[in-house]
Design a protein around this motif. Structure first.
Motif, PDB file in Angstrom:
ATOM      1  N   GLN A  80     -90.565 -40.111  89.205  1.00 26.76           N
ATOM      2  CA  GLN A  80     -89.663 -41.071  88.578  1.00 26.76           C
ATOM      3  C   GLN A  80     -89.742 -42.445  89.245  1.00 26.76           C
ATOM      4  N   ARG A  81     -90.694 -42.609  90.170  1.00 23.69           N
ATOM      5  CA  ARG A  81     -90.852 -43.875  90.895  1.00 23.69           C
ATOM      6  C   ARG A  81     -89.583 -44.221  91.664  1.00 23.69           C
ATOM      7  N   SER A 122     -92.735 -49.462  93.387  1.00 21.14           N
ATOM      8  CA  SER A 122     -91.304 -49.211  93.170  1.00 21.14           C
ATOM      9  C   SER A 122     -90.665 -50.174  92.178  1.00 21.14           C
ATOM     10  N   ILE A 123     -91.357 -51.258  91.794  1.00 18.79           N
ATOM     11  CA  ILE A 123     -90.843 -52.186  90.785  1.00 18.79           C
ATOM     12  C   ILE A 123     -91.820 -52.333  89.628  1.00 18.79           C
ATOM     13  N   SER A 134     -90.163 -43.091  84.638  1.00 25.37           N
ATOM     14  CA  SER A 134     -89.385 -44.082  85.378  1.00 25.37           C
ATOM     15  C   SER A 134     -87.915 -43.706  85.427  1.00 25.37           C
ATOM     16  N   PHE A 135     -87.304 -43.999  86.563  1.00 25.28           N
ATOM     17  CA  PHE A 135     -85.860 -43.829  86.706  1.00 25.28           C
ATOM     18  C   PHE A 135     -85.094 -44.968  86.025  1.00 25.28           C
ATOM     19  N   ALA A 136     -85.756 -46.103  85.766  1.00 29.84           N
ATOM     20  CA  ALA A 136     -85.083 -47.314  85.279  1.00 29.84           C
ATOM     21  C   ALA A 136     -84.941 -47.275  83.759  1.00 29.84           C
ATOM     22  N   THR A 137     -84.180 -46.315  83.265  1.00 26.87           N
ATOM     23  CA  THR A 137     -84.063 -46.040  81.835  1.00 26.87           C
ATOM     24  C   THR A 137     -83.265 -47.127  81.103  1.00 26.87           C
ATOM     25  N   VAL A 194     -90.750 -46.148  80.860  1.00 19.19           N
ATOM     26  CA  VAL A 194     -89.298 -46.060  80.675  1.00 19.19           C
ATOM     27  C   VAL A 194     -88.958 -45.203  79.461  1.00 19.19           C
ATOM     28  N   LEU A 195     -89.727 -45.360  78.394  1.00 15.93           N
ATOM     29  CA  LEU A 195     -89.478 -44.632  77.152  1.00 15.93           C
ATOM     30  C   LEU A 195     -90.044 -43.216  77.163  1.00 15.93           C
TER      31      LEU A 195
END
Length: 546
Positions: A458-459, A310-311, A331-334, A320-321
């Motif tokens: 998307q984790r 999750s991290i 990834s959700f952490a855009t 991310v890209l």
């Protein structure tokens, strides 16, 4: 491979378990392989031949990895040795930039002539790729380092230890479990030595000697009356250490809650097998969990997996890209969340660091496969997303001028790309033990070990099980539970984090074979943390849910 064996292996994976690279295919005598290793002067001459050949064909940049890999696996079951395998691989991978594009080629013909031909092929591939690129490759500046060396700080090389001694340890583990009442036990030892020589046109020449080991077992106890079986796997952590890690008499032990013996820096495999058998027997009497909201007290042997999924993975910049989607998605952490400067990833207790320098962890090295020195940097500070994991050709996309040192290839025949470093949750600053943490929990569950899990593409949304579950009622552990899994999403879960124990409880979790990429590559990575509390997390009963 039998289907049962395949299912067993995949259940042990983290992120995804990938099979060893096919370039590992040659059986070898370890002592002879180590004796035949060329010295650094010879490797440097070969590397210079590659770099010169690449330049002559038009490369504006080139790097070369001359790599020797040695792997040993010993597998046993009860009183029998099932397999002993020694595999080795030796070759050269050459990566270049020509006409603004990457090119890569590899060969096991480790001669000046063979390397020159390989370099020419890499340049030809780069020039062919140039017709497809939209913009040229950009590398942030990296000062040439000259000649450097780094070695895993081991006390005893595992490959110097006789196989008979390794088998004897596993037989002792198995015998101890069987005497304690185990119905079945399998146990394994795995050792890896990577001898990597890296050189680049920047003027860097790096020789590294990297060691890792992984001791594991799985105990099964069958209830003869009901026919049901319960298992408990080892609570060991694979480490970047030598044979000294398995010297149980010198183990650094921690006395944990529920009478548990926990391990840090050294590991008593025999003692843990006895403890595992007792736990497997106790599981037959454990009550099934009542679904609902619980405060979770998560041991590092369990929480490390949740950190990883999750991290660790969602903060890989290529995910991310959208450049990487294999093995569980993007990834959700855009970038927009990071650019905001206030994206709430978790509570202010959550401080997560990426590093390749912490002693004994699996992904601790001196230099990455871009020749960048190992470093440490923050990913999450007081719950706020502050950075990602990136390589030399990616980090400019973040507006940063220095690589994070996250480049890795699992073989000389694989092209290096962005891989996860060690990603760890910093311990709390206030003195706090797991037992003290549990005393303040009214309704909770104490969880150890890794179990089955799932996470979305998307984790973000996930579910995790474990190996051991203990009910906490009014500050006391009242007994063992079964059929436990918790469900959450990444932000909700890490914002439920309210407390983490101090550095005295800090331990590592790790995976030997974390999969990524297409074609798939494996890497080894660790995650450190102390026992940590999460409030009000949804727990399901896996039997009733099924």
């Amino acid at each position: 491979m039998k289907r049962a064996d395949f299912l067993r292996m995949t259940s042990m994976g983290v992120g995804a378990l990938v099979m060893p690279n096919l370039l590992w295919g040659n059986a070898v005598d370890p002592a002879q392989f180590l004796e035949q290793a060329p010295d650094n002067a010879t490797k440097k001459a070969l590397a210079n031949a590659a770099l010169a050949a690449a330049r002559a064909k038009g490369a504006t940049y080139a790097d070369v990895r001359i790599s020797r890999y040695l792997q040993q696996n010993i597998a046993t079951r009860e009183a029998k040795v099932q397999s002993i395998a020694n595999n080795a691989s030796y070759g050269v991978g050459i990566r270049v930039i020509a006409a603004g594009s990457w090119g890569f080629a590899a060969t096991n013909n480790v001669t000046k002539e063979g390397i020159a031909q390989c370099a020419a092929q890499a340049v030809a591939i780069a020039k062919a790729n140039a017709s497809l690129r939209t913009e040229p490759v950009y590398l942030v500046p990296q000062k040439g380092l000259g000649d450097k060396e780094w070695k895993t700080p081991i006390e005893q090389n595992p490959f110097d230890v006789p196989v008979a001694d390794k088998v004897a340890l596993l037989m002792e583990v198995n015998n101890a479990a069987m005497k304690e009442g185990a119905s079945f036990i399998t146990s394994n030892l795995s050792f890896v030595n990577e001898q990597k020589y890296y050189a680049s046109t920047d003027g860097t020449y790096v020789a590294q000697d990297i060691h890792r080991l992984n001791p594991v077992f799985s105990v099964t106890v069958v209830d003869r009356q009901t026919g049901k079986f319960k298992t408990r796997d080892s609570l060991s952590a694979p480490m970047g250490r030598g044979w000294e890690y398995l010297e149980g008499a010198a183990s650094e032990k921690l006395q944990g809650p529920a009478g548990l013996t926990l391990y840090r820096n050294k590991y008593d495999m025999v003692e843990d097998a006895v403890q595992a058998t007792r736990h497997a027997k106790e599981k037959h009497k454990a009550k099934s969990v009542a679904p609902g909201k619980y405060d979770l007290v998560l041991d590092p042997t369990h929480l490390g997996l949740t950190i990883h999924e999750s991290i660790g993975h969602p903060l890989e910049l290529d995910r991310v890209l959208g450049y990487e989607a294999n093995y569980a998605g993007t990834s959700f952490a855009t970038l927009d969340k990071w650019k905001s400067g206030n994206f709430n990833f978790g509570s202010d207790v959550v401080n997560v660091v990426a590093d390749r320098t912490q002693p004994f962890l699996l992904n601790t090295i001196g230099f990455d496969d871009d020749g960048v020195p190992a470093k440490e940097w923050d990913l999450i500070q007081k719950g706020i997303l502050v950075n990602y994991q990136a390589t030399r050709d990616q980090v400019h996309l973040l507006g940063q001028k220095e690589s994070h040192g996250c480049s890795h290839a699992d073989s000389w025949g694989s092209v290096q790309f962005q891989r996860m470093p060690n990603v760890s949750l910093r311990p709390g600053k206030e003195k706090l033990s797991p037992a003290e943490m549990i005393r303040n929990v009214e309704k909770g569950i104490y969880i150890l070990g890794r179990g089955s899990y799932s996470i979305d593409q998307q984790r973000y949304n996930f579910q995790f099980g474990g190996q051991l579950f203990f009910e906490i009622s009014n500050g006391e552990i009242t007994g063992m539970l079964e059929d436990v899994a918790y469900q959450s999403n990444t932000q909700e879960f890490w914002n439920a984090c309210v407390q983490t124990c101090d550095a005295g409880d800090y331990r590592s979790f790790g995976t030997f074979n974390d999969g990524k990429g297409q074609p798939g590559q494996a890497s080894a990575v660790s995650h450190g943390c102390s026992t940590t509390r999460f409030n009000g997390v949804n727990v399901i009963n896996t039997q009733s849910a099924a």
